[in-house]
Design an enzyme around this catalytic site. Structure first.
Site, PDB file in Angstrom:
ATOM      1  N   LYS A 133      34.539  36.015  43.412  1.00 50.85           N
ATOM      2  CA  LYS A 133      35.042  34.657  43.661  1.00 50.85           C
ATOM      3  C   LYS A 133      34.375  34.120  44.932  1.00 50.85           C
ATOM      4  CE  LYS A 133      38.417  36.422  40.918  1.00 50.85           C
ATOM      5  NZ  LYS A 133      38.430  37.821  40.469  1.00 50.85           N
ATOM      6  N   ALA A 163      40.585  37.568  47.295  1.00 58.89           N
ATOM      7  CA  ALA A 163      39.558  37.035  46.388  1.00 58.89           C
ATOM      8  C   ALA A 163      39.114  35.620  46.788  1.00 58.89           C
ATOM      9  CB  ALA A 163      40.099  37.033  44.961  1.00 58.89           C
ATOM     10  N   HIS A 219      46.843  39.787  26.938  1.00 63.12           N
ATOM     11  CA  HIS A 219      46.190  38.491  26.719  1.00 63.12           C
ATOM     12  C   HIS A 219      44.694  38.589  26.461  1.00 63.12           C
ATOM     13  CE1 HIS A 219      45.299  38.834  30.967  1.00 63.12           C
ATOM     14  NE2 HIS A 219      44.604  37.731  30.971  1.00 63.12           N
ATOM     15  N   ASP A 227      45.189  40.486  49.429  1.00 68.99           N
ATOM     16  CA  ASP A 227      44.344  40.327  48.237  1.00 68.99           C
ATOM     17  C   ASP A 227      43.543  39.057  48.491  1.00 68.99           C
ATOM     18  OD1 ASP A 227      43.236  39.713  45.811  1.00 68.99           O
ATOM     19  OD2 ASP A 227      45.035  40.127  44.637  1.00 68.99           O
ATOM     20  N   PHE A 232      48.453  39.230  41.197  1.00 72.90           N
ATOM     21  CA  PHE A 232      47.545  38.965  40.078  1.00 72.90           C
ATOM     22  C   PHE A 232      47.775  40.027  38.993  1.00 72.90           C
ATOM     23  CE2 PHE A 232      43.370  39.390  37.962  1.00 72.90           C
ATOM     24  CZ  PHE A 232      43.360  38.138  37.384  1.00 72.90           C
ATOM     25  N   ASP A 233      47.405  39.732  37.742  1.00 70.67           N
ATOM     26  CA  ASP A 233      47.786  40.648  36.647  1.00 70.67           C
ATOM     27  C   ASP A 233      47.193  42.054  36.778  1.00 70.67           C
ATOM     28  OD1 ASP A 233      45.495  39.238  36.097  1.00 70.67           O
ATOM     29  OD2 ASP A 233      45.716  39.280  33.943  1.00 70.67           O
ATOM     30  N   TYR A 240      20.549  56.137  47.489  1.00 67.64           N
ATOM     31  CA  TYR A 240      21.854  56.635  47.054  1.00 67.64           C
ATOM     32  C   TYR A 240      22.849  56.653  48.208  1.00 67.64           C
ATOM     33  CZ  TYR A 240      25.357  59.229  44.490  1.00 67.64           C
ATOM     34  OH  TYR A 240      26.515  59.588  43.873  1.00 67.64           O
TER      35      TYR A 240
HETATM   36  N1  F0G Z   1      43.111  39.458  42.783  1.00 65.70           N
HETATM   37  C1  F0G Z   1      43.083  38.177  42.429  1.00 65.70           C
HETATM   38  C2  F0G Z   1      43.886  37.178  43.201  1.00 65.70           C
HETATM   39  C3  F0G Z   1      42.308  37.758  41.346  1.00 65.70           C
HETATM   40  O1  F0G Z   1      42.299  36.470  41.002  1.00 65.70           O
HETATM   41  C4  F0G Z   1      41.546  38.727  40.637  1.00 65.70           C
HETATM   42  C5  F0G Z   1      40.734  38.350  39.499  1.00 65.70           C
HETATM   43  C6  F0G Z   1      41.602  40.065  41.059  1.00 65.70           C
HETATM   44  C7  F0G Z   1      42.396  40.394  42.141  1.00 65.70           C
HETATM   45  C8  F0G Z   1      40.831  41.137  40.361  1.00 65.70           C
HETATM   46  O2  F0G Z   1      39.480  41.059  40.660  1.00 65.70           O
HETATM   47  O3  F0G Z   1      38.367  40.518  38.489  1.00 65.70           O
HETATM   48  O4  F0G Z   1      37.072  41.370  40.437  1.00 65.70           O
HETATM   49  O5  F0G Z   1      38.577  42.866  39.204  1.00 65.70           O
HETATM   50  N2  F0G Z   1      40.810  37.247  38.947  1.00 65.70           N
HETATM   51  C9  F0G Z   1      39.983  36.737  37.890  1.00 65.70           C
HETATM   52  C10 F0G Z   1      40.526  35.404  37.445  1.00 65.70           C
HETATM   53  C11 F0G Z   1      39.666  37.671  36.781  1.00 65.70           C
HETATM   54  O6  F0G Z   1      40.031  34.900  36.421  1.00 65.70           O
HETATM   55  O7  F0G Z   1      41.392  34.844  38.116  1.00 65.70           O
HETATM   56  P1  F0G Z   1      38.327  41.468  39.632  1.00 65.70           P
END
Ligand code: F0G
Length: 475
Positions: free
Chosen positions: A273, A232, A465, A230, A140-141, A88
């Site tokens: 990613k 990823a 979406h 960010d 990102f969204d 833990y």
């Molecule tokens: N930032 C970027 C640039 C991303 O592309 C994503 C996720 C996230 C943050 C959020 O990360 O999914 O681990 O919570 N992108 C995916 C996509 C979902 O399909 O581009 P997450």
């Protein structure tokens, strides 16, 4: 037996073939996939209300919905899972992960989270207040969602060239420094941080140059504004810097990554990613005050600070994934495949965001379905057509994703309307790329006959979406 003479002739034979490019891995385990009939797909898509998120994965032949959590782990990653420490607190796997992250990024403080958006949630809970302005190169969204849900404003400061899909420039994910400076001047004291996304997913997996990273961070710091990267797809961004930016050809991916992070104050990471794991994420920083702030939110939202939403085994696999995927060969194999798909689309004349991105090709639906009015969502329509054609599941990154303006509630039709063909890491072969390109060509060839699109019948107030329901028009 060769005489010395014939041996020499053999050596200088100018017809020796240059060896073609091939993957830097071989396959040890396979997962069967199945084709379906058009009649089956018609029914399934209707049941899914023309929203490909609602399809079951068995109804999909080639799944290009995302590269997130869909990569194939290596034998070393699977082996690491067995050695995961599930304690833990104080898990050995956490310290292995932390040491790997610190070595690659230079950040000392690490907080694991269950995925990227959870890292955003924890960090932004500490940093974002109502009414603040957070600039970013095409947030990102989920990033935008976390900002807007706190009644703050996410402002896009990507270079204008990114909107011209046919313009071919090496670093289309860059920040518009002039616009950023204006924004920082106009909002002094009201910008808690900036988000720098590498690579820039929303505009097509386009990279940000080292020069632009450095200048963006310097500019922000001049105004007392820290920068959160960010990250990823930071390794893919480093690959593009190495292969496209002067002065980096002889540097390793890890050296480049370290320099990228050296300009920033923190990173949020979706490890699904470039970490090549199925689930996971983290925050990393050198700012002790942010670390202390994040700890307070990590514990109630995610879990104790040495696991924060991840299993010990997942942290162990991530440590290996980060190490593997910051090697040049691995990245070259991946990006070569995306570029191969782009080449096929070039042969067929299909327009996409140029040049090819790191993780995906973004087809310019507005330029393909020219007879479908924007109010009928061309990119979503093309996504459905591609699925009906061959069972290929792509993803709309366009007007549906753009949501409505929070104030006017009007659809946001101002941006690009793209269909993302997102390539999972180490999953499909180049033969699959041929199928994708051929299916798209078939749709492209009959584009003149597609004159009607879709209408929304049900939508959520935010991030519609994922769950939107649509009906086909003109039937
Ligand atoms: N930032 C970027 C640039 C991303 O592309 C994503 C996720 C996230 C943050 C959020 O990360 O999914 O681990 O919570 N992108 C995916 C996509 C979902 O399909 O581009 P997450």
């Amino acid at each position: 037996m060769h005489t010395l003479k014939t041996f020499k002739t053999f050596l200088i034979n100018t017809n020796t073939m240059e060896l073609p490019f091939a993957e830097s891995w071989k396959i040890k385990m396979v997962e069967p996939i199945r084709k379906s009939t058009r009649a089956e797909r018609e029914q399934w898509l209707k049941d899914a209300k023309n929203n490909i998120f609602m399809l079951r994965s068995e109804q999909v032949y080639i799944d290009l919905l995302t590269d997130s959590g869909t990569g194939a782990m290596s034998d070393r990653q699977w082996a690491a899972l067995m050695l995961g420490d599930e304690s833990y607190s104080g898990s050995k796997s956490f310290f292995e992960l932390k040491d790997t992250i610190t070595r690659i990024t230079g950040f000392e403080y690490v907080i694991p989270t269950h995925q990227g958006r959870a890292a955003e949630n924890v960090l932004f809970s500490h940093l974002v207040k109502e009414g603040q302005v957070i600039p970013g190169n095409a947030h990102f969204d989920t990033t935008k969602g976390h900002i807007e849900a706190r009644k703050a404003h996410a402002i896009d400061v990507t270079i204008k060239e990114a909107k011209d899909t046919q313009l071919e420039i090496p670093f289309k994910g860059n920040v518009d420094l002039e616009y950023l400076e204006q924004l920082l001047k106009d909002n002094q004291g009201n910008v808690p941080f900036m988000v720098l996304t590498v690579t820039n997913n929303t505009v097509g997996g386009q990279p940000v140059s080292m020069k632009n990273i450095r200048e963006t961070c310097e500019l922000c710091h001049k105004y007392g504004v820290p920068v959160n990267m960010d990250s990823a797809r930071f390794a893919e961004n480093a690959y593009f810097i190495k292969t496209r930016e002067e002065g980096y050809a002889d540097k390793s991916i890890q050296e480049i990554a370290k320099e990228m992070f050296s300009y920033a104050d923190s990173m949020t990471m979706s490890a699904k990613k470039d970490g090549i794991v199925n689930m996971g994420g983290f925050i990393a920083t050198n700012r002790e005050d942010w670390y202390e702030g994040c700890k307070r939110y990590c514990i109630p939202f995610e879990g104790f600070i040495t696991y924060g939403g991840m299993n010990g085994r997942d942290m162990a696999a991530l440590a290996v994934g980060l190490e593997e995927n910051t090697q040049f060969d691995m990245l070259q194999t991946r990006i070569h495949q995306v570029e191969y798909l782009a080449q096929l689309l070039d042969e067929y004349g299909i327009p996409y965001q140029r040049p090819a991105g790191g993780h995906a090709i973004f087809v310019d639906a507005d330029k393909v379905l020219t007879h479908v009015p924007i109010e009928e969502f061309p990119a979503q329509t093309l996504t459905c057509e591609l699925y009906l054609e061959a069972g290929i599941r792509a993803c709309e990154i366009g007007y549906i994703l753009a949501d409505r303006d929070p104030v006017t509630r009007e659809n946001r039709f101002g941006g690009l309307d793209l269909v993302r063909l997102c390539i999972p890491r180490r999953v499909y072969t180049d033969n699959h790329m041929k199928v994708i390109a051929a299916a798209l060509k078939n749709v492209y060839d009959r584009r003149e006959t597609i004159t009607r699109g879709l209408a929304i019948t049900k939508e959520a107030p935010l991030m519609r979406h994922f769950t939107v329901e649509l009906e086909r028009l003109g039937e």
